[in-house]
Design an enzyme around this catalytic site. Structure first.
Site, PDB file in Angstrom:
ATOM      1  N   THR A   1       1.157  -2.027   6.177  1.00 36.25           N
ATOM      2  CA  THR A   1       0.327  -2.737   5.196  1.00 36.25           C
ATOM      3  C   THR A   1       0.786  -2.288   3.817  1.00 36.25           C
ATOM      4  O   THR A   1       1.029  -1.099   3.604  1.00 36.25           O
ATOM      5  CB  THR A   1      -1.175  -2.395   5.348  1.00 36.25           C
ATOM      6  OG1 THR A   1      -1.411  -1.074   4.847  1.00 36.25           O
ATOM      7  CG2 THR A   1      -1.641  -2.465   6.780  1.00 36.25           C
TER       8      THR A   1
ATOM      9  N   ARG B   1     -11.094  -4.537   0.789  1.00 34.81           N
ATOM     10  CA  ARG B   1     -11.233  -5.330   2.025  1.00 34.81           C
ATOM     11  C   ARG B   1     -12.692  -5.690   2.259  1.00 34.81           C
ATOM     12  O   ARG B   1     -13.012  -6.818   2.626  1.00 34.81           O
ATOM     13  CB  ARG B   1     -10.735  -4.518   3.229  1.00 34.81           C
ATOM     14  CG  ARG B   1      -9.240  -4.482   3.346  1.00 34.81           C
ATOM     15  CD  ARG B   1      -8.801  -3.715   4.584  1.00 34.81           C
ATOM     16  NE  ARG B   1      -7.349  -3.650   4.623  1.00 34.81           N
ATOM     17  CZ  ARG B   1      -6.648  -2.606   5.051  1.00 34.81           C
ATOM     18  NH1 ARG B   1      -7.260  -1.530   5.488  1.00 34.81           N
ATOM     19  NH2 ARG B   1      -5.337  -2.648   5.060  1.00 34.81           N
TER      20      ARG B   1
ATOM     21  N   ARG C   1     -15.143  -5.942   0.055  1.00 31.69           N
ATOM     22  CA  ARG C   1     -15.623  -6.914  -0.938  1.00 31.69           C
ATOM     23  C   ARG C   1     -15.074  -8.303  -0.636  1.00 31.69           C
ATOM     24  O   ARG C   1     -15.760  -9.313  -0.784  1.00 31.69           O
ATOM     25  CB  ARG C   1     -15.220  -6.460  -2.340  1.00 31.69           C
ATOM     26  CG  ARG C   1     -15.994  -5.222  -2.774  1.00 31.69           C
ATOM     27  CD  ARG C   1     -15.470  -4.650  -4.071  1.00 31.69           C
ATOM     28  NE  ARG C   1     -15.563  -5.598  -5.161  1.00 31.69           N
ATOM     29  CZ  ARG C   1     -14.811  -5.559  -6.262  1.00 31.69           C
ATOM     30  NH1 ARG C   1     -13.911  -4.618  -6.413  1.00 31.69           N
ATOM     31  NH2 ARG C   1     -14.956  -6.463  -7.197  1.00 31.69           N
TER      32      ARG C   1
ATOM     33  N   VAL D   1       5.068   0.295   0.253  1.00 32.21           N
ATOM     34  CA  VAL D   1       3.876   0.482  -0.592  1.00 32.21           C
ATOM     35  C   VAL D   1       4.289   0.655  -2.051  1.00 32.21           C
ATOM     36  O   VAL D   1       3.761  -0.017  -2.949  1.00 32.21           O
ATOM     37  CB  VAL D   1       3.046   1.704  -0.102  1.00 32.21           C
ATOM     38  CG1 VAL D   1       1.936   2.043  -1.088  1.00 32.21           C
ATOM     39  CG2 VAL D   1       2.474   1.433   1.282  1.00 32.21           C
TER      40      VAL D   1
ATOM     41  N   HIS E   1     -10.322   8.050   3.922  1.00 30.06           N
ATOM     42  CA  HIS E   1      -9.561   6.814   4.083  1.00 30.06           C
ATOM     43  C   HIS E   1      -9.113   6.833   5.547  1.00 30.06           C
ATOM     44  O   HIS E   1      -8.046   7.333   5.880  1.00 30.06           O
ATOM     45  CB  HIS E   1      -8.368   6.771   3.129  1.00 30.06           C
ATOM     46  CG  HIS E   1      -7.414   5.652   3.438  1.00 30.06           C
ATOM     47  ND1 HIS E   1      -7.790   4.329   3.433  1.00 30.06           N
ATOM     48  CD2 HIS E   1      -6.105   5.657   3.771  1.00 30.06           C
ATOM     49  CE1 HIS E   1      -6.734   3.579   3.752  1.00 30.06           C
ATOM     50  NE2 HIS E   1      -5.710   4.373   3.962  1.00 30.06           N
TER      51      HIS E   1
HETATM   52  P1  NAD Z   1       8.101   3.420   3.843  1.00 27.86           P
HETATM   53  O1  NAD Z   1       8.688   4.149   5.002  1.00 27.86           O
HETATM   54  O2  NAD Z   1       8.422   1.984   3.621  1.00 27.86           O
HETATM   55  O3  NAD Z   1       8.458   4.189   2.486  1.00 27.86           O
HETATM   56  C1  NAD Z   1       8.441   5.574   2.352  1.00 27.86           C
HETATM   57  C2  NAD Z   1       9.544   5.945   1.363  1.00 27.86           C
HETATM   58  O4  NAD Z   1       9.447   7.355   1.104  1.00 27.86           O
HETATM   59  C3  NAD Z   1      10.965   5.689   1.901  1.00 27.86           C
HETATM   60  O5  NAD Z   1      11.697   4.897   0.989  1.00 27.86           O
HETATM   61  C4  NAD Z   1      11.545   7.096   2.052  1.00 27.86           C
HETATM   62  O6  NAD Z   1      12.953   7.145   1.828  1.00 27.86           O
HETATM   63  C5  NAD Z   1      10.769   7.830   0.984  1.00 27.86           C
HETATM   64  N1  NAD Z   1      10.779   9.293   1.160  1.00 27.86           N
HETATM   65  C6  NAD Z   1      10.639  10.013   2.300  1.00 27.86           C
HETATM   66  N2  NAD Z   1      10.734  11.327   2.017  1.00 27.86           N
HETATM   67  C7  NAD Z   1      10.903  11.440   0.681  1.00 27.86           C
HETATM   68  C8  NAD Z   1      11.068  12.538  -0.196  1.00 27.86           C
HETATM   69  N3  NAD Z   1      11.051  13.806   0.257  1.00 27.86           N
HETATM   70  N4  NAD Z   1      11.246  12.287  -1.500  1.00 27.86           N
HETATM   71  C9  NAD Z   1      11.274  11.019  -1.975  1.00 27.86           C
HETATM   72  N5  NAD Z   1      11.124   9.926  -1.184  1.00 27.86           N
HETATM   73  C10 NAD Z   1      10.950  10.144   0.124  1.00 27.86           C
HETATM   74  O7  NAD Z   1       6.518   3.625   3.985  1.00 27.86           O
HETATM   75  P2  NAD Z   1       5.382   2.735   3.271  1.00 27.86           P
HETATM   76  O8  NAD Z   1       4.970   1.654   4.179  1.00 27.86           O
HETATM   77  O9  NAD Z   1       5.792   2.452   1.893  1.00 27.86           O
HETATM   78  O10 NAD Z   1       4.189   3.803   3.258  1.00 27.86           O
HETATM   79  C11 NAD Z   1       4.226   4.910   2.381  1.00 27.86           C
HETATM   80  C12 NAD Z   1       2.988   5.781   2.565  1.00 27.86           C
HETATM   81  O11 NAD Z   1       1.839   5.057   2.118  1.00 27.86           O
HETATM   82  C13 NAD Z   1       2.712   6.159   4.029  1.00 27.86           C
HETATM   83  O12 NAD Z   1       2.280   7.514   4.061  1.00 27.86           O
HETATM   84  C14 NAD Z   1       1.589   5.230   4.417  1.00 27.86           C
HETATM   85  O13 NAD Z   1       0.790   5.732   5.458  1.00 27.86           O
HETATM   86  C15 NAD Z   1       0.830   5.171   3.112  1.00 27.86           C
HETATM   87  N6  NAD Z   1      -0.133   4.063   2.969  1.00 27.86           N
HETATM   88  C16 NAD Z   1      -1.273   4.361   2.313  1.00 27.86           C
HETATM   89  C17 NAD Z   1      -2.256   3.389   2.151  1.00 27.86           C
HETATM   90  C18 NAD Z   1      -3.521   3.782   1.440  1.00 27.86           C
HETATM   91  O14 NAD Z   1      -4.497   3.011   1.369  1.00 27.86           O
HETATM   92  N7  NAD Z   1      -3.595   4.972   0.883  1.00 27.86           N
HETATM   93  C19 NAD Z   1      -2.063   2.100   2.647  1.00 27.86           C
HETATM   94  C20 NAD Z   1      -0.856   1.803   3.303  1.00 27.86           C
HETATM   95  C21 NAD Z   1       0.094   2.805   3.462  1.00 27.86           C
END
Ligand code: NAD
Length: 311
Positions: free
Chosen positions: A229, A153, A155, A15, A177
Site C-alpha cells: 500500500t 481510511r 473518514r 511509499v 498503527h
Molecule cells: P519498498 O521496499 O518499496 O522501499 C523500501 C526502500 O528502502 C527500498 O528502496 C530500499 O532500497 C530502501 N532501503 C532499505 N534499507 C535502506 C537503508 N539502510 N538506507 C536507505 N534505504 C534503504 O517498501 P515500501 O512499500 O516503500 O514501504 C516502506 C516502509 O513503509 C515499510 O516499512 C512499510 O511497512 C511502511 N509502510 C508504512 C505505512 C504507514 O502507514 N506507516 C503504510 C504503508 C507502508
C-alpha cells in the site's frame, strides 16, 4: 518564494516515491533530495520525477544525494525498510528494521541536521521511538505517521456511507498503527453532530465496529491484491509535511511520545495532536470513556511489549 523548504527522503521505494510524487503535484517544497542504499534507484527516481517539473504547480529541485544533504534540511522523512522474507518472523523483521533505522538516524544526525524527523517505516510506533532515542532530539521533533492513514481510511468509509464529504467527518483512529487500534466513537462527529446520535437515528449502531474492522482489514486486503500500500500513506505523509512547513497547527493522528497523557509514559503511539512548524505543539487529550480507555490500555500493552523486545 524565497524561503528554502528542503525535504530529504530516505527510502525511495513505493511509499517514499508516492510521497515525493504527491509533493511535486501539490507544490510547497522547493528542494527534494533522495537517499537510498540502492543508489542507482535513487538517481533514476530523481530523473523520472524531475521530468514532471514543467507540468507541476511550482519548481522543485530534485536530486539523489547523500547524508550530508540533511544538514540544512527542514525535514527528513524515513520510509526505508526491508520486506518480510519467507520464513522470517515478524520479530526478526522488526530487529532488522530497527538496526536499519538506527544506522539511518546516526547518519542523519552526523550531518548536523537540526530539523524534524518524520517516520513511516513499520512498525512505525516502535521505529519512531528508536529514532528519538538514537537522535536524542526533543520528542516534539520526531514524528511517526501513526494512525494518519488509518484515520483517513475511516473518514473515507464513513463519508461514503453517510454521503457526507470526508472533510466533515471528525473521527479518529487511535493507538497502534496495527491491529490493536481503536476508534473513540464517543468523540466522533459529523460536522458538529455526534456520530453516535446519527447512527442511533438510522438504527445503525452495529455498523460502527464493522467499519473499524474494514479499516483494519483493508491493508491486508490491498497487500493481498497488489503486494503493497502506498498512495494513501504517500498523501498522508504529504499532509504531515505541509502541516510542518506551512505552520498549519493541524490536528493529525500522528505517533507521538506520551509523557503522562492517557496515563501512559515512554511510548510512541497514535493520538490526535496539533502539528506546526515546531513539530508536535501539543497532544489534544480527549476524555475517553472507560471502554475506550481500556482499548487504549490494550494497544499500549501491545506496543510496550514489542518495544521491550527490541530496546
Ligand atoms: P519498498 O521496499 O518499496 O522501499 C523500501 C526502500 O528502502 C527500498 O528502496 C530500499 O532500497 C530502501 N532501503 C532499505 N534499507 C535502506 C537503508 N539502510 N538506507 C536507505 N534505504 C534503504 O517498501 P515500501 O512499500 O516503500 O514501504 C516502506 C516502509 O513503509 C515499510 O516499512 C512499510 O511497512 C511502511 N509502510 C508504512 C505505512 C504507514 O502507514 N506507516 C503504510 C504503508 C507502508
Amino acid at each position: 518564494m524565497v524561503e528554502k523548504r528542503k525535504v530529504v527522503l530516505v527510502g525511495t521505494g513505493f511509499v517514499g516515491m508516492s510521497m515525493a510524487y504527491a509533493l511535486l503535484n501539490q507544490g510547497g517544497v522547493n528542494e527534494l533530495v533522495l537517499i537510498d542504499v540502492a543508489k542507482e534507484k535513487a538517481i533514476g527516481e530523481a530523473m523520472d520525477l524531475s521530468d514532471g517539473v514543467p507540468c507541476s504547480p511550482a519548481r522543485m529541485v530534485i536530486r539523489a544525494g547523500d547524508y550530508e544533504e540533511c544538514k540544512d534540511a527542514n525535514i527528513v522523512v524515513i520510509t526505508a525498510g526491508i520486506a518480510q522474507n519467507p520464513g522470517q518472523t515478524r520479530l526478526d523483521l522488526l530487529q532488522t528494521n530497527a538496526k536499519i533505522i538506527k544506522e539511518i538516524t546516526q547518519n542523519v544526525v552526523s550531518s548536523g541536521f537540526n530539523g524534524i524527523f518524520v517516520i513511516a517505516s513499520n512498525p512505525v510506533d516502535i521505529l519512531t521511538y528508536i529514532v528519538q532515542k538514537t537522535s536524542n532530539f526533543p520528542t516534539s521533533k520526531v514524528i511517526g505517521s501513526g494512525t494518519v492513514l488509518d484515520t483517513a481510511r475511516l473518514r473515507f468509509l464513513l463519508g461514503e456511507h453517510l454521503k457526507v464529504s470526508s472533510k466533515n467527518i471528525h473521527a479518529y483512529i487511535m493507538g497502534e498503527h496495527g491491529d490493536s487500534s481503536f476508534v473513540p466513537w464517543s468523540k466522533s462527529y459529523v460536522g458538529c453532530k455526534p456520530l453516535m446520535d446519527i447512527m442511533k437515528q438510522r438504527g445503525e449502531e452495529d455498523m460502527l465496529e464493522r467499519v473499524h474492522q474494514q479499516v483494519r482489514d483493508e491493508a491486508y486486503e490491498i497487500i493481498e491484491r497488489k503486494k503493497a500500500t502506498y498512495y494513501g500513506i504517500g498523501l498522508g505523509l504529504t499532509k504531515i509535511i505541509k502541516a510542518i512547513l506551512n505552520d498549519e497547527h493541524e490536528i493529525l493522528t500522528i505517533s507521538t511520545f506520551l509523557n503522562g497523557e492517557y496515563g501512559k509514559n515512554d511510548i510512541y503511539i497514535g493520538v490526535p495532536a496539533i502539528v506546526n512548524s515546531q513539530g508536535v505543539q501539543e497532544i489534544l487529550q480527549i476524555d475517553l470513556t472507560q471502554e475506550e480507555q481500556a482499548k487504549f490500555d490494550h494497544s499500549y500493552e501491545v506496543l510496550n511489549e514489542l518495544k521491550n523486545k527490541v530496546i
